[in-house]
Motif scaffolding. Sequence first.
Motif, PDB file in Angstrom:
ATOM      1  N   ASN A  93     -52.453  37.882-102.433  1.00  0.00           N
ATOM      2  CA  ASN A  93     -53.340  37.933-101.269  1.00  0.00           C
ATOM      3  C   ASN A  93     -52.520  37.654-100.000  1.00  0.00           C
ATOM      4  O   ASN A  93     -51.298  37.503-100.058  1.00  0.00           O
ATOM      5  CB  ASN A  93     -54.536  36.973-101.427  1.00  0.00           C
ATOM      6  CG  ASN A  93     -54.110  35.522-101.519  1.00  0.00           C
ATOM      7  OD1 ASN A  93     -52.984  35.169-101.208  1.00  0.00           O
ATOM      8  ND2 ASN A  93     -55.030  34.677-101.948  1.00  0.00           N
ATOM      9  N   SER A  94     -53.202  37.583 -98.869  1.00  0.00           N
ATOM     10  CA  SER A  94     -52.466  37.464 -97.604  1.00  0.00           C
ATOM     11  C   SER A  94     -51.774  36.108 -97.479  1.00  0.00           C
ATOM     12  O   SER A  94     -50.741  35.996 -96.818  1.00  0.00           O
ATOM     13  CB  SER A  94     -53.404  37.697 -96.423  1.00  0.00           C
ATOM     14  OG  SER A  94     -54.501  36.833 -96.511  1.00  0.00           O
ATOM     15  N   TRP A 145     -56.590  45.051 -99.584  1.00  0.00           N
ATOM     16  CA  TRP A 145     -55.591  45.277 -98.540  1.00  0.00           C
ATOM     17  C   TRP A 145     -55.872  46.563 -97.771  1.00  0.00           C
ATOM     18  O   TRP A 145     -56.299  47.568 -98.350  1.00  0.00           O
ATOM     19  CB  TRP A 145     -54.195  45.377 -99.161  1.00  0.00           C
ATOM     20  CG  TRP A 145     -53.624  44.058 -99.583  1.00  0.00           C
ATOM     21  CD1 TRP A 145     -53.651  43.515-100.833  1.00  0.00           C
ATOM     22  CD2 TRP A 145     -52.945  43.110 -98.751  1.00  0.00           C
ATOM     23  NE1 TRP A 145     -53.029  42.284-100.831  1.00  0.00           N
ATOM     24  CE2 TRP A 145     -52.578  42.014 -99.567  1.00  0.00           C
ATOM     25  CE3 TRP A 145     -52.596  43.084 -97.398  1.00  0.00           C
ATOM     26  CZ2 TRP A 145     -51.898  40.908 -99.081  1.00  0.00           C
ATOM     27  CZ3 TRP A 145     -51.913  41.986 -96.912  1.00  0.00           C
ATOM     28  CH2 TRP A 145     -51.576  40.911 -97.744  1.00  0.00           C
ATOM     29  N   ILE A 192     -47.933  47.077 -98.826  1.00  0.00           N
ATOM     30  CA  ILE A 192     -48.296  45.794 -98.201  1.00  0.00           C
ATOM     31  C   ILE A 192     -47.107  45.248 -97.397  1.00  0.00           C
ATOM     32  O   ILE A 192     -47.281  44.741 -96.284  1.00  0.00           O
ATOM     33  CB  ILE A 192     -48.758  44.783 -99.280  1.00  0.00           C
ATOM     34  CG1 ILE A 192     -50.078  45.251 -99.890  1.00  0.00           C
ATOM     35  CG2 ILE A 192     -48.909  43.395 -98.685  1.00  0.00           C
ATOM     36  CD1 ILE A 192     -50.482  44.506-101.140  1.00  0.00           C
ATOM     37  N   TRP A 213     -50.646  36.486 -87.969  1.00  0.00           N
ATOM     38  CA  TRP A 213     -51.939  36.719 -88.598  1.00  0.00           C
ATOM     39  C   TRP A 213     -52.648  35.396 -88.815  1.00  0.00           C
ATOM     40  O   TRP A 213     -52.041  34.330 -88.800  1.00  0.00           O
ATOM     41  CB  TRP A 213     -51.795  37.498 -89.898  1.00  0.00           C
ATOM     42  CG  TRP A 213     -50.836  36.963 -90.896  1.00  0.00           C
ATOM     43  CD1 TRP A 213     -50.939  35.823 -91.632  1.00  0.00           C
ATOM     44  CD2 TRP A 213     -49.578  37.562 -91.292  1.00  0.00           C
ATOM     45  NE1 TRP A 213     -49.850  35.678 -92.448  1.00  0.00           N
ATOM     46  CE2 TRP A 213     -49.003  36.722 -92.274  1.00  0.00           C
ATOM     47  CE3 TRP A 213     -48.902  38.725 -90.930  1.00  0.00           C
ATOM     48  CZ2 TRP A 213     -47.787  37.014 -92.885  1.00  0.00           C
ATOM     49  CZ3 TRP A 213     -47.687  39.001 -91.543  1.00  0.00           C
ATOM     50  CH2 TRP A 213     -47.153  38.164 -92.497  1.00  0.00           C
ATOM     51  N   ILE A 232     -48.397  36.530 -98.992  1.00  0.00           N
ATOM     52  CA  ILE A 232     -47.442  37.169 -98.068  1.00  0.00           C
ATOM     53  C   ILE A 232     -46.902  36.122 -97.087  1.00  0.00           C
ATOM     54  O   ILE A 232     -45.711  36.107 -96.763  1.00  0.00           O
ATOM     55  CB  ILE A 232     -48.131  38.331 -97.314  1.00  0.00           C
ATOM     56  CG1 ILE A 232     -48.122  39.592 -98.187  1.00  0.00           C
ATOM     57  CG2 ILE A 232     -47.464  38.629 -95.985  1.00  0.00           C
ATOM     58  CD1 ILE A 232     -46.799  40.336 -98.231  1.00  0.00           C
ATOM     59  N   THR A 265     -58.199  38.314 -93.433  1.00  0.00           N
ATOM     60  CA  THR A 265     -57.048  38.088 -92.559  1.00  0.00           C
ATOM     61  C   THR A 265     -57.051  39.088 -91.414  1.00  0.00           C
ATOM     62  O   THR A 265     -57.305  40.281 -91.618  1.00  0.00           O
ATOM     63  CB  THR A 265     -55.739  38.234 -93.369  1.00  0.00           C
ATOM     64  OG1 THR A 265     -55.729  37.260 -94.406  1.00  0.00           O
ATOM     65  CG2 THR A 265     -54.512  38.027 -92.487  1.00  0.00           C
ATOM     66  N   THR A 275     -56.411  43.089 -92.036  1.00  0.00           N
ATOM     67  CA  THR A 275     -55.411  43.572 -92.996  1.00  0.00           C
ATOM     68  C   THR A 275     -55.790  43.243 -94.428  1.00  0.00           C
ATOM     69  O   THR A 275     -55.316  43.879 -95.364  1.00  0.00           O
ATOM     70  CB  THR A 275     -54.026  42.973 -92.713  1.00  0.00           C
ATOM     71  OG1 THR A 275     -54.150  41.557 -92.654  1.00  0.00           O
ATOM     72  CG2 THR A 275     -53.453  43.515 -91.415  1.00  0.00           C
ATOM     73  N   TYR A 276     -56.645  42.221 -94.591  1.00  0.00           N
ATOM     74  CA  TYR A 276     -57.000  41.794 -95.952  1.00  0.00           C
ATOM     75  C   TYR A 276     -58.418  41.236 -95.916  1.00  0.00           C
ATOM     76  O   TYR A 276     -58.784  40.522 -94.982  1.00  0.00           O
ATOM     77  CB  TYR A 276     -56.033  40.701 -96.437  1.00  0.00           C
ATOM     78  CG  TYR A 276     -56.291  40.237 -97.850  1.00  0.00           C
ATOM     79  CD1 TYR A 276     -55.630  40.830 -98.918  1.00  0.00           C
ATOM     80  CD2 TYR A 276     -57.215  39.233 -98.133  1.00  0.00           C
ATOM     81  CE1 TYR A 276     -55.884  40.427-100.222  1.00  0.00           C
ATOM     82  CE2 TYR A 276     -57.467  38.825 -99.441  1.00  0.00           C
ATOM     83  CZ  TYR A 276     -56.793  39.424-100.484  1.00  0.00           C
ATOM     84  OH  TYR A 276     -57.039  39.034-101.775  1.00  0.00           O
ATOM     85  N   THR A 306     -47.439  44.687 -93.299  1.00  0.00           N
ATOM     86  CA  THR A 306     -47.187  43.387 -92.672  1.00  0.00           C
ATOM     87  C   THR A 306     -45.809  43.337 -91.996  1.00  0.00           C
ATOM     88  O   THR A 306     -45.439  42.304 -91.430  1.00  0.00           O
ATOM     89  CB  THR A 306     -47.277  42.265 -93.723  1.00  0.00           C
ATOM     90  OG1 THR A 306     -46.378  42.576 -94.792  1.00  0.00           O
ATOM     91  CG2 THR A 306     -48.677  42.138 -94.289  1.00  0.00           C
ATOM     92  N   THR A 351     -55.684  33.717 -91.388  1.00  0.00           N
ATOM     93  CA  THR A 351     -56.481  33.907 -92.606  1.00  0.00           C
ATOM     94  C   THR A 351     -57.633  32.914 -92.620  1.00  0.00           C
ATOM     95  O   THR A 351     -57.433  31.711 -92.432  1.00  0.00           O
ATOM     96  CB  THR A 351     -55.601  33.719 -93.860  1.00  0.00           C
ATOM     97  OG1 THR A 351     -54.596  34.733 -93.857  1.00  0.00           O
ATOM     98  CG2 THR A 351     -56.421  33.833 -95.142  1.00  0.00           C
TER      99      THR A 351
END
Lengths: 258, 109
Positions: free
Chosen positions: B53-54, A26, B86, A153, B57, A141, A133-134, B90, A155
């Motif tokens: 992980n994303s 992250w 995080i 976003w 989220i 992402t 961001t990731y 976000t 991914t």
Amino acid sequence: MSLEPNATPPPSTVPPAAPRSDADAWARPIARLRVDAAAAGSLPATVEGRRLAGPLQGFGQMWQKTFRVRLAGAGPEVTPQSVIAAWKQHFPEFWPSGNTFYAPLAGIRPGEVGLLSVKTAGPVRLHTGVMVTYADDESFTLMTPEGHMLAGWITFSAFRDHDGVVVAQSQALERTSDPLFELGYALRIGHRANNRFWEQTLEAVARHHGVDARCETTVLCVDRRRQWRYAGNVRHSVAFRSALHAATTPLRWLRRSR
Amino acid sequence: MDVRQVDERASVIDITGELTGDSEQTLAEAHDAASAPATRLIVLNFSGLEYMNSTGIGLLVTMLIRAQRQGQRIVAYGLDEHYRQIFSLTRLDEAIGIVGSEADALAAA
């Protein structure tokens, strides 16, 4: 103690699987985006000093869009990890022609900012950017800044399907940022252009791995409501700065030729 | 994931282990189980979260939208500093209240 080549070690000697950690995957939170180096042709002012904006900060209806290609027929060397490694390395090359991604110098890594310029139906190219961001070995992402056409976003990931075939996927969770772009989406112009963009990108990823595949697209409306409290996002819209940039292009040519 | 119905207005979902794309159905089922007709508060307990992980989220965002549609608020506790960051990155913390304990979360009911 030695073991025969095919012997199964006794349970006590099997090391426990290390727990996965997301600590390095992250990005750190930031108040405002910073652009350290800008490539010629990009417009860093559309990103510099902006905040990130997720799907909760946008104006329009919320969509989850999933684009997939199955890499059936790819060689055994193609794994989810190798697909993501190649995607990170060649990210700009997979975009449809006429669109430019100015990849961060450090590559697709958490916290890095990339600028971009995309063609539209009209004469104006839209300039904006994204932040990573990731990022790990199986996915990464990108999140949008204020002013971007979309708030959300996307991914990019790869995984093995139930039959063992590697699948490359991009999945976006997004709203349009402001009423101007929402109008384009409501008229379906924005949706069509956006879907086609990512379908062509996924098909280019497949071609990179030697596979000629059609992208499968799934579009789901997560929230039909429009968030009128974010209608004011229009003041950040990259459409205005991009239009100004296009209108003043002849002036910059003149200045350079003096 | 465990679901605890505190009273007719509030439920707690204990999120444990990993929150990734594989958790989609589990999280949706947990939310369904936590939602009685009069439920107005869903408390998410993240103290057992080990990895997110994303996509994880993203699942929280879609759960939040579903909860809002049902007139529910979501409050979270048990987030360590890493996961608080995080939520901040976000901007999920603008929609999901973060508090220090379950008692604080239930006080919001």
